[in-house]
Design an enzyme around this catalytic site. Structure first.
Site, PDB file in Angstrom:
ATOM      1  CE  LYS A  33      -5.747 -12.829 -15.761  1.00  0.00           C
ATOM      2  NZ  LYS A  33      -6.189 -12.536 -17.127  1.00  0.00           N
ATOM      3  NE  ARG A 128      -4.283  -9.145 -23.221  1.00  0.00           N
ATOM      4  CZ  ARG A 128      -4.968  -9.418 -22.115  1.00  0.00           C
ATOM      5  NH1 ARG A 128      -5.116  -8.484 -21.174  1.00  0.00           N
ATOM      6  NH2 ARG A 128      -5.526 -10.596 -21.947  1.00  0.00           N
ATOM      7  CE1 TYR A 242       2.762  12.205   6.599  1.00  0.00           C
ATOM      8  CE2 TYR A 242       1.529  10.281   5.879  1.00  0.00           C
ATOM      9  CZ  TYR A 242       2.642  10.834   6.478  1.00  0.00           C
ATOM     10  OH  TYR A 242       3.635  10.020   6.956  1.00  0.00           O
ATOM     11  CG  MET A 290       3.296   2.744   3.382  1.00  0.00           C
ATOM     12  SD  MET A 290       5.078   2.804   3.541  1.00  0.00           S
ATOM     13  CE  MET A 290       5.503   4.196   2.526  1.00  0.00           C
TER      14      MET A 290
END
Ligand SMILES: *Cc1c(COP(=O)(O)O)cnc(C)c1O
Length: 345
Positions: A33, A128, A242, A290
């Site tokens: 998955k 679940r 940063y 990022m």
């Protein structure tokens, strides 16, 4: 090359599958998955099919359809989410086996695709997915008359073999499946490691195939090498990145590498993580941005062309610890910008 390179060792994945398969006498499936935990379901599943895997599990029908295209006819593709509204054509055309989770799904399935194979997912305590004991008691007779291929349930605490929940769920699963004569499937990776009582007819490891805990003996599967864009010298007192969280306390050489949190390198791991240059650890300097990370390469004595974040020395579970998460999330977060290189298979 300006993009970082994620190397995925298909031979290691197959070796991990064989090692887990060798621990039981039951059939060993493979959970692929979420694009095989981020590593590429097509390539991973084809390699595992070649290694002998005959049954695969995915989360949703769309993943199953893509997997069928990759594998062709033959292997069994089971879908955890069962038969969702609107999926009948896909399930039928792509020969998928839904793990039916409720009486509603059961009715939907036999009405839309009479005679099409299905399994049943039972809830043994995780709350679940799957039918709870009362719902199963009401559905059982109809379901069994339609010859399900498998009855399955899922362990909530299998990463800790000492957790009493494991035995409670085992007892519950045994009670719910007694005298059905249907093949049973219970164990994820942790369940395989807990021994034969948990194995039943079919096991379905995921994370262990990809080199993660709780399969401590797994071969590592991924390496991540990130190119250095630029190096610079800092005077004592200068800062990096940063919010100035790194301040040089000595003449310092900083390398800036080309990946960041948008590539799945969680900001939270920064403080405890290093990158490796030919095996030598270099601490991160300043916040993870990022697309960029600063690394203190002063002690190396040279400017590296690239630095390694993931590999034999620092695996997914080390990074997970550093980020306060689990290896599963480190893998599935790996970004789409990496150049992917597959070894073996
Ligand atoms: C993801 C998943 C697995 C595989 O679990 P691992 O811990 O990765 O081995 C097995 N069964 C179900 C229902 C799952 O959702």
């Amino acid at each position: 090359m300006s993009s970082a390179t994620l190397t995925i060792d298909l031979d290691a994945i197959c070796a991990n599958w064989r090692a887990l398969d060798a621990q039981s006498t039951s059939e060993t499936a493979a959970v692929v998955k979420a694009d095989a935990y981020g590593l590429g379901a097509d390539r991973v599943a084809r390699a595992l099919a070649k290694a002998g895997a005959r049954t695969f599990f995915v989360a949703i029908a769309e993943e199953g359809a893509a997997l069928r295209q990759a594998l062709g006819p033959g292997p069994v593709i089971n879908v955890f989410s069962g038969h969702m509204a609107g999926d009948a054509d896909m399930i039928g055309d792509m020969d998928l086996v839904p793990m039916i989770n409720s009486l509603d799904q059961m009715i939907r399935h036999v009405e839309a695709l009479p005679g099409h194979p299905f399994g049943v997912q039972l809830d043994s305590g995780m709350n679940r997915l799957g039918m709870e004991p009362a719902e199963w008691a009401a559905t059982r007779e109809v379901a069994l008359s339609q010859a399900p291929t498998v009855l399955m349930s899922h362990l909530a605490c299998a990463d800790d073999p000492d957790d009493p929940m494991n035995r409670q769920q085992l007892e519950c699963f045994r009670d719910m499946t007694a005298d059905t004569g249907v093949p049973l499937c219970f164990a994820n990776t942790g369940g395989v490691l807990m021994g034969p009582e948990f194995h039943f007819d079919l096991t379905r490891p995921g994370i262990g195939l990809y080199g993660g805990l709780p399969f401590a003996d797994a071969q590592p599967v991924v390496t991540l090498d990130i190119p250095v864009i630029q190096c610079r010298d800092l005077e004592p007192g200068e800062t990096v990145g940063y919010a100035n969280t790194f301040t040089a306390t000595r003449p310092t050489r900083i390398a800036t590498v080309a990946a960041g949190y948008a590539d799945g390198i969680h900001r939270a791991m920064g403080a405890k993580t290093h990158m490796l240059a030919d095996g030598a650890p270099c601490p991160l300097a300043g916040r993870i941005s990022m697309d960029l990370i600063g690394v203190d390469v002063t002690d190396l004595g040279y400017d590296p062309k690239s630095l390694q974040l993931l590999g034999r020395e620092q695996g997914i579970d080390v990074l997970a610890d550093n980020a306060g998460t689990i290896g599963y999330e480190i893998l599935t977060a790996l970004g789409s910008r990496y150049t992917r290189r597959y070894l073996g298979g």
